[in-house]
Design an enzyme around this catalytic site. Sequence first.
Site, PDB file in Angstrom:
ATOM      1  N   CYS A 269       0.942  -1.166  -0.009  1.00 47.01           N
ATOM      2  CA  CYS A 269      -0.036   0.024  -0.053  1.00 47.01           C
ATOM      3  C   CYS A 269       0.681   1.376  -0.026  1.00 47.01           C
ATOM      4  CB  CYS A 269      -0.876   0.023   1.148  1.00 47.01           C
ATOM      5  SG  CYS A 269      -1.910   1.499   1.342  1.00 47.01           S
TER       6      CYS A 269
ATOM      7  N   CYS B  25      -5.146   4.932  -4.023  1.00 47.89           N
ATOM      8  CA  CYS B  25      -4.906   5.775  -3.022  1.00 47.89           C
ATOM      9  C   CYS B  25      -3.318   6.022  -2.528  1.00 47.89           C
ATOM     10  CB  CYS B  25      -5.234   5.029  -1.580  1.00 47.89           C
ATOM     11  SG  CYS B  25      -6.431   3.820  -1.875  1.00 47.89           S
TER      12      CYS B  25
HETATM   13  N1  SAH Z   1      -7.074   1.021   5.692  1.00 48.99           N
HETATM   14  C1  SAH Z   1      -8.157   0.794   5.133  1.00 48.99           C
HETATM   15  C2  SAH Z   1      -9.005   1.548   3.973  1.00 48.99           C
HETATM   16  C3  SAH Z   1      -8.000   2.029   3.204  1.00 48.99           C
HETATM   17  S1  SAH Z   1      -7.206   1.272   1.759  1.00 48.99           S
HETATM   18  C4  SAH Z   1      -8.166  -0.575   4.741  1.00 48.99           C
HETATM   19  O1  SAH Z   1      -7.040  -1.174   5.009  1.00 48.99           O
HETATM   20  O2  SAH Z   1      -9.055  -1.250   4.320  1.00 48.99           O
HETATM   21  C5  SAH Z   1      -8.500   0.760   0.467  1.00 48.99           C
HETATM   22  C6  SAH Z   1      -8.261  -0.571   0.046  1.00 48.99           C
HETATM   23  O3  SAH Z   1      -7.300  -0.721  -0.979  1.00 48.99           O
HETATM   24  C7  SAH Z   1      -7.763  -1.831   1.162  1.00 48.99           C
HETATM   25  O4  SAH Z   1      -8.574  -3.112   0.686  1.00 48.99           O
HETATM   26  C8  SAH Z   1      -6.351  -1.834   0.799  1.00 48.99           C
HETATM   27  O5  SAH Z   1      -5.789  -3.260   1.294  1.00 48.99           O
HETATM   28  C9  SAH Z   1      -6.432  -1.775  -0.585  1.00 48.99           C
HETATM   29  N2  SAH Z   1      -5.095  -1.461  -1.308  1.00 48.99           N
HETATM   30  C10 SAH Z   1      -4.239  -0.873  -0.789  1.00 48.99           C
HETATM   31  N3  SAH Z   1      -2.824  -0.680  -1.616  1.00 48.99           N
HETATM   32  C11 SAH Z   1      -3.440  -1.373  -2.747  1.00 48.99           C
HETATM   33  C12 SAH Z   1      -2.673  -1.620  -3.845  1.00 48.99           C
HETATM   34  N4  SAH Z   1      -1.452  -1.387  -4.224  1.00 48.99           N
HETATM   35  N5  SAH Z   1      -3.511  -2.312  -4.767  1.00 48.99           N
HETATM   36  C13 SAH Z   1      -4.526  -2.843  -4.686  1.00 48.99           C
HETATM   37  N6  SAH Z   1      -5.394  -2.559  -3.568  1.00 48.99           N
HETATM   38  C14 SAH Z   1      -4.819  -1.890  -2.403  1.00 48.99           C
END
Ligand code: SAH
Length: 345
Positions: A122, A336
């Site tokens: 992430c 994000c």
């Molecule tokens: N912290 C919260 C919400 C924010 S992230 C959570 O973890 O759910 C939103 C979503 O995007 C989450 O499912 C996270 O795991 C996912 N995510 C983060 N980075 C990503 C990436 N590089 N590719 C795909 N999904 C990703």
Amino acid sequence: MDHISIDIKSMTIPELEGYLKNLGQPKFRAKQIFSWLHDKRVLSFDEMTNLPAALREGLKNDCEITAFTTERKLCSALDGTIKYLYRLSDGEYVESVLMRYEHGNSLCISTQVGCRMGCSFCASTKAGFVRHLTPSEILEQVYSAARDTGERVGSIVLMGIGEPLDNFDNVMRFLELVASPEGLNLSHRHISLSTCGLVDRIYELADMDLQITLSISLHATTDETRDQIMPVNRKWKIGELLTACRYYTDKTHRRISYEYSLISGVNDSQEQAAELAALLKGTLCHVNLIPINYVEEAGYEKSSRQRIYAFQKTLCDRGVNATVRRTLGADIDAACGQLRRQALR
Ligand code: SAH
């Protein structure tokens, strides 16, 4: 200046009533002010034309109306997705994404500046954690998008930068304010909250019995794999997380949605699809399969289309509802945390 401003847009009507009472103001002013802030969504006290001038001056001295500077705005030529990078009053950055669907506009908003959960794939966590967003900063993302587009925001997903359950009190207050009939009046049924799995908070949320959709970022079927990609799993194991989820559905009767980002060679095998089906079978749920978005340091690769659809088929064959999420805003780095990182560089 050495006085601390009151964050007036984070206040509920009863709180405004208490504050105004101390100023010797009648109770009905609270609703008037709340409506200016949350229904008409003005950004200055001067626009609150039904308030006496002296009260407006007093409010100007005591309070701040949370507002952002739009640092960047990117529009996707492919699907109309709009990505906003906002600068907050202390110079920090936050992102929101407006997605256009047939059923209306959905806004993805942030809850923290940075994140401390440390998920390996992430972008939001790579630049570290700075601070929580205030309730008004979470709300203002919704109001800014509505103001900018002149369109209705029909649904909200708390899936931007940050872990919403790590900023629990401010997020709960946001949920209260955004649903307020005197404000935006957005039903909780149109709000999804996504979490990496803070189990203690999931129980707390369940007991509040809200009508929001809970989204769980699962991304793995064994503790071994999940420990590696999501540090939160070292504290709460998959079993404990799913027990909390069952409690949540029993309490709220709401379907849980599981996010599963497919990373080539890490969590996308047929065996893992079968394991996931076994974990979720018989629970009220839906699985969102997401091709992983590329993040520089992580070094992960997207699973192939073929592998993604094979994964989905295995789930569906075993009675677990699963859809592959459409990628929106692919041409504008809509995932994000990516704009904030570019701005920091
Ligand atoms: N912290 C919260 C919400 C924010 S992230 C959570 O973890 O759910 C939103 C979503 O995007 C989450 O499912 C996270 O795991 C996912 N995510 C983060 N980075 C990503 C990436 N590089 N590719 C795909 N999904 C990703």
